[in-house]
Design an enzyme around this catalytic site. Structure first.
Site, PDB file in Angstrom:
ATOM      1  N   HIS A  62     -45.867 -30.863   6.270  1.00 57.43           N
ATOM      2  CA  HIS A  62     -44.772 -31.118   7.082  1.00 57.43           C
ATOM      3  C   HIS A  62     -44.498 -29.721   7.860  1.00 57.43           C
ATOM      4  O   HIS A  62     -43.608 -28.845   7.418  1.00 57.43           O
ATOM      5  CB  HIS A  62     -43.537 -31.850   6.695  1.00 57.43           C
ATOM      6  CG  HIS A  62     -42.616 -32.330   7.574  1.00 57.43           C
ATOM      7  ND1 HIS A  62     -42.058 -33.426   7.531  1.00 57.43           N
ATOM      8  CD2 HIS A  62     -42.281 -31.731   9.028  1.00 57.43           C
ATOM      9  CE1 HIS A  62     -41.204 -33.580   8.601  1.00 57.43           C
ATOM     10  NE2 HIS A  62     -41.482 -32.686   9.317  1.00 57.43           N
ATOM     11  N   HIS A  64     -43.825 -27.562  11.686  1.00 61.93           N
ATOM     12  CA  HIS A  64     -43.893 -27.613  13.309  1.00 61.93           C
ATOM     13  C   HIS A  64     -44.365 -26.393  13.785  1.00 61.93           C
ATOM     14  O   HIS A  64     -43.856 -25.412  13.610  1.00 61.93           O
ATOM     15  CB  HIS A  64     -42.275 -27.836  13.727  1.00 61.93           C
ATOM     16  CG  HIS A  64     -42.005 -29.194  13.373  1.00 61.93           C
ATOM     17  ND1 HIS A  64     -42.032 -30.118  13.942  1.00 61.93           N
ATOM     18  CD2 HIS A  64     -41.039 -29.433  12.074  1.00 61.93           C
ATOM     19  CE1 HIS A  64     -41.500 -31.369  13.124  1.00 61.93           C
ATOM     20  NE2 HIS A  64     -40.745 -30.695  12.316  1.00 61.93           N
ATOM     21  N   LEU A  65     -45.537 -26.516  14.487  1.00 64.97           N
ATOM     22  CA  LEU A  65     -46.364 -25.338  14.890  1.00 64.97           C
ATOM     23  C   LEU A  65     -45.987 -24.949  16.364  1.00 64.97           C
ATOM     24  O   LEU A  65     -46.318 -23.803  16.837  1.00 64.97           O
ATOM     25  CB  LEU A  65     -47.782 -25.397  14.738  1.00 64.97           C
ATOM     26  CG  LEU A  65     -48.193 -25.060  13.358  1.00 64.97           C
ATOM     27  CD1 LEU A  65     -49.758 -25.399  13.123  1.00 64.97           C
ATOM     28  CD2 LEU A  65     -48.047 -23.935  12.741  1.00 64.97           C
ATOM     29  N   ASN A  96     -44.321 -33.270  17.400  1.00 65.56           N
ATOM     30  CA  ASN A  96     -43.394 -33.223  18.666  1.00 65.56           C
ATOM     31  C   ASN A  96     -43.512 -32.049  19.061  1.00 65.56           C
ATOM     32  O   ASN A  96     -42.694 -31.157  19.377  1.00 65.56           O
ATOM     33  CB  ASN A  96     -41.934 -33.363  17.915  1.00 65.56           C
ATOM     34  CG  ASN A  96     -41.553 -32.274  16.832  1.00 65.56           C
ATOM     35  OD1 ASN A  96     -42.472 -31.701  16.505  1.00 65.56           O
ATOM     36  ND2 ASN A  96     -40.427 -32.450  16.513  1.00 65.56           N
ATOM     37  N   HIS A 234     -38.857 -35.867   4.579  1.00 65.20           N
ATOM     38  CA  HIS A 234     -37.795 -34.988   4.185  1.00 65.20           C
ATOM     39  C   HIS A 234     -36.359 -35.823   3.570  1.00 65.20           C
ATOM     40  O   HIS A 234     -35.502 -35.980   4.383  1.00 65.20           O
ATOM     41  CB  HIS A 234     -37.112 -34.176   5.440  1.00 65.20           C
ATOM     42  CG  HIS A 234     -37.256 -34.947   6.895  1.00 65.20           C
ATOM     43  ND1 HIS A 234     -36.793 -36.121   7.126  1.00 65.20           N
ATOM     44  CD2 HIS A 234     -37.953 -34.421   8.055  1.00 65.20           C
ATOM     45  CE1 HIS A 234     -37.108 -36.443   8.451  1.00 65.20           C
ATOM     46  NE2 HIS A 234     -37.672 -35.458   8.835  1.00 65.20           N
ATOM     47  N   ASN A 280     -32.174 -31.379  10.316  1.00 61.52           N
ATOM     48  CA  ASN A 280     -32.025 -32.920  10.721  1.00 61.52           C
ATOM     49  C   ASN A 280     -33.099 -33.512   9.585  1.00 61.52           C
ATOM     50  O   ASN A 280     -34.152 -33.119   9.842  1.00 61.52           O
ATOM     51  CB  ASN A 280     -32.248 -33.425  11.978  1.00 61.52           C
ATOM     52  CG  ASN A 280     -32.066 -34.878  12.035  1.00 61.52           C
ATOM     53  OD1 ASN A 280     -31.506 -35.459  11.466  1.00 61.52           O
ATOM     54  ND2 ASN A 280     -32.695 -35.432  13.089  1.00 61.52           N
ATOM     55  N   ASP A 307     -41.249 -28.610   6.065  1.00 58.87           N
ATOM     56  CA  ASP A 307     -40.426 -29.009   7.314  1.00 58.87           C
ATOM     57  C   ASP A 307     -39.967 -27.689   8.244  1.00 58.87           C
ATOM     58  O   ASP A 307     -39.068 -27.556   8.952  1.00 58.87           O
ATOM     59  CB  ASP A 307     -39.159 -29.745   7.318  1.00 58.87           C
ATOM     60  CG  ASP A 307     -38.896 -30.504   8.324  1.00 58.87           C
ATOM     61  OD1 ASP A 307     -39.535 -30.412   9.475  1.00 58.87           O
ATOM     62  OD2 ASP A 307     -37.719 -31.318   8.578  1.00 58.87           O
ATOM     63  N   HIS A 311     -37.095 -21.972  15.595  1.00 59.10           N
ATOM     64  CA  HIS A 311     -36.254 -21.915  16.904  1.00 59.10           C
ATOM     65  C   HIS A 311     -36.005 -20.465  17.101  1.00 59.10           C
ATOM     66  O   HIS A 311     -35.553 -19.745  16.247  1.00 59.10           O
ATOM     67  CB  HIS A 311     -34.971 -22.894  16.521  1.00 59.10           C
ATOM     68  CG  HIS A 311     -35.116 -24.291  16.469  1.00 59.10           C
ATOM     69  ND1 HIS A 311     -35.607 -25.034  17.546  1.00 59.10           N
ATOM     70  CD2 HIS A 311     -35.109 -25.256  15.469  1.00 59.10           C
ATOM     71  CE1 HIS A 311     -35.838 -26.345  17.191  1.00 59.10           C
ATOM     72  NE2 HIS A 311     -35.237 -26.510  15.865  1.00 59.10           N
TER      73      HIS A 311
HETATM   74  O1  DOR Z   1     -34.408 -30.137  11.426  1.00 55.79           O
HETATM   75  C1  DOR Z   1     -35.354 -30.707  11.951  1.00 55.79           C
HETATM   76  N1  DOR Z   1     -36.413 -30.137  12.925  1.00 55.79           N
HETATM   77  N2  DOR Z   1     -35.825 -31.976  11.883  1.00 55.79           N
HETATM   78  C2  DOR Z   1     -36.798 -32.719  12.324  1.00 55.79           C
HETATM   79  O2  DOR Z   1     -37.014 -33.785  12.088  1.00 55.79           O
HETATM   80  C3  DOR Z   1     -37.443 -31.966  13.541  1.00 55.79           C
HETATM   81  C4  DOR Z   1     -37.407 -30.511  13.486  1.00 55.79           C
HETATM   82  C5  DOR Z   1     -37.708 -29.812  14.716  1.00 55.79           C
HETATM   83  O3  DOR Z   1     -38.884 -30.400  15.433  1.00 55.79           O
HETATM   84  O4  DOR Z   1     -37.181 -28.971  15.101  1.00 55.79           O
END
Ligand code: DOR
Length: 431
Positions: A62, A64-65, A96, A234, A280, A307, A311
């Site tokens: 899990h 996010h790239l 996403n 998660h 989240n 996860d 950001h």
């Molecule tokens: O905290 C999170 N950030 N939960 C998610 O399900 C998505 C992720 C994100 O893409 O930033």
């Protein structure tokens, strides 16, 4: 390709029930021998693994790239470098992105960028629904043929139960799981942290645990009905753990993961208003944390996944309730597993390792997760005793959004071998 000889490490490979001191010989990228006292030849690249742990390369199911679309937060290059630094030889990247992975062109782009980067292997997750809108199924068959290993609208729940049912039925034909982000948005519309004493005291809008639990329950019911495979992403609440445990007893095809922050942090910390704590699902209560640990112990929770959600500084430097959700995790996962689970005797090392190697590879049916004779060598070597302090400025990840800055951690990844090639040596990425 250089022949590599790993000498005298403690080889822990849950997939082959191995936990002993041994040498590993890698010839042409392939595991040739695993035994004691393999004689070193001058042409070999020898790695002294004494007092180190040698395991299958970690798999993060899990991540996010962010590429394509949010290259200011992370790219496939920086994300896979961060993965290697953290000991991960494979990452499974979420859909996403912008545009999302709902089109074969995006899948191909991700594979191409990953190959050019040349660090960890990247396995894309396709979207459940077109545009992650939850209204119409994505072309899952085409995406599967292009190489996705699961589908998920992660970041967004699949609110429409009919879409979820069809996704489970459809993916069943390809034997891939639906990775479910469990959240009832109606129950937590404006929520920014766990609903409880702290949210009341701080005057922040709460997200009740039931917003997760209700979707876990629905998805288990749908998986049971369709005989499809659902993987709960998660997991953060005690009630979710109970539901998954019961469903597993009934042989429902449900698997589950949690992230290191859910077995380490609780909602009381939000008192600091550190926006890096905004995730989240949100950080929950002490009771939830204990239940997550129990779930990891008894196997209800199969996988530890980061996860990793990068950001930028600018995005996070706002009021708590205006911040985007997510924290990075690739370069801290091992440190938290060692300090929070192993040192506290919640898990044994082999059991913890199975949750980042064998289990994700069996759920996703991807290669790796095991050190096998004749197979490509994806191997991680770490020093479990090495102490370090978390300094996000030293991270390979483009984003630095972590609440663990200054934390004392244990365990340094020393070597990472991907398909028989050394990509991390003495803790440093090899360019
Ligand atoms: O905290 C999170 N950030 N939960 C998610 O399900 C998505 C992720 C994100 O893409 O930033």
């Amino acid at each position: 390709m250089k022949t590599i000889l790993i000498k005298n490490g403690r080889v822990i490979d849950p997939g082959s029930n191995l936990d002993r001191i041994a040498d590993i010989l890698i010839v042409d990228g392939v595991v040739k021998e695993i035994k004691k006292n393999i004689v070193k030849k001058p042409s070999y690249e020898a790695i002294d693994a004494r007092k180190k742990i040698v395991t299958p390369g970690f798999i993060d199911m899990h991540t996010h790239l962010r590429e394509p679309g949010r290259e200011d937060e992370e790219t496939i290059l920086t994300g896979t470098k961060a993965a290697c630094k953290g000991g991960f030889t494979s990452v499974v990247c979420m859909a996403n992105t912008d545009p999302p992975i709902d089109d074969v062109g995006i899948v191909r782009l991700i594979f191409r960028c990953a190959e050019e980067a040349g660090f960890a292997k990247v396995y894309p997750v396709g979207a459940v629904s077109k545009g992650l809108k939850g209204e119409e199924l994505a072309e899952i068959g085409d995406l599967y043929r292009a190489g996705i290993v699961a589908v998920s609208d992660d970041g967004m729940p699949v609110t429409n139960s009919e879409i979820m049912r069809r996704a489970l039925e459809y993916t069943n034909m390809f034997d891939i799981p639906v990775i479910s982000h469990c959240e009832d948005r109606f129950l937590c519309e404006r929520g920014v942290m766990n609903e409880g004493y702290t949210s009341t005291r701080l005057g922040l809008e709460g997200i009740p645990s039931v917003s997760e639990v209700i979707m876990v329950a629905r998805n288990i019911i749908l998986a049971e009905y369709t005989k499809g495979r659902v993987h709960i992403a998660h997991v953060s609440t005690a009630e979710s753990v109970n539901l998954i445990r019961d469903a597993k007893k009934r042989k429902v095809k449900v698997t589950a993961e949690t992230a290191p922050h859910y077995f380490t942090l609780t909602d009381e910390l939000v008192e600091s208003f550190d926006t890096n704590l905004r995730v989240n699902p949100p950080l929950r209560s002490k009771e939830d944390l204990s239940a997550i640990v129990e779930g990891l112990k008894d196997g209800t929770i199969d996988v530890i996944a980061t996860d990793h959600a990068p950001h930028t500084k600018a995005e996070k430097e706002v009021e708590f309730d205006a911040a985007p959700t997510g924290m990075i995790g690739l370069e801290i996962a091992l440190g938290l597993i060692l300090t929070q689970l192993i040192e506290k005797s919640h898990l044994t090392l082999p059991k913890a390792i199975s949750k980042i190697t064998l289990n994700p590879s069996s759920i996703l049916k991807i290669k790796g997760g095991i050190i096998k004779l004749g197979e490509m060598a994806d191997i991680t070597i770490f020093d479990p005793e090495f102490e370090w302090e978390c300094n996000p400025n030293e991270f390979e990840s483009k984003s630095k959004n972590t609440p663990f800055k200054g934390w004392k951690m244990k365990g340094r990844v020393e070597y990472v071998i991907v398909s028989g090639r050394i990509v991390l040596k003495d803790g440093k990425i090899i360019v």
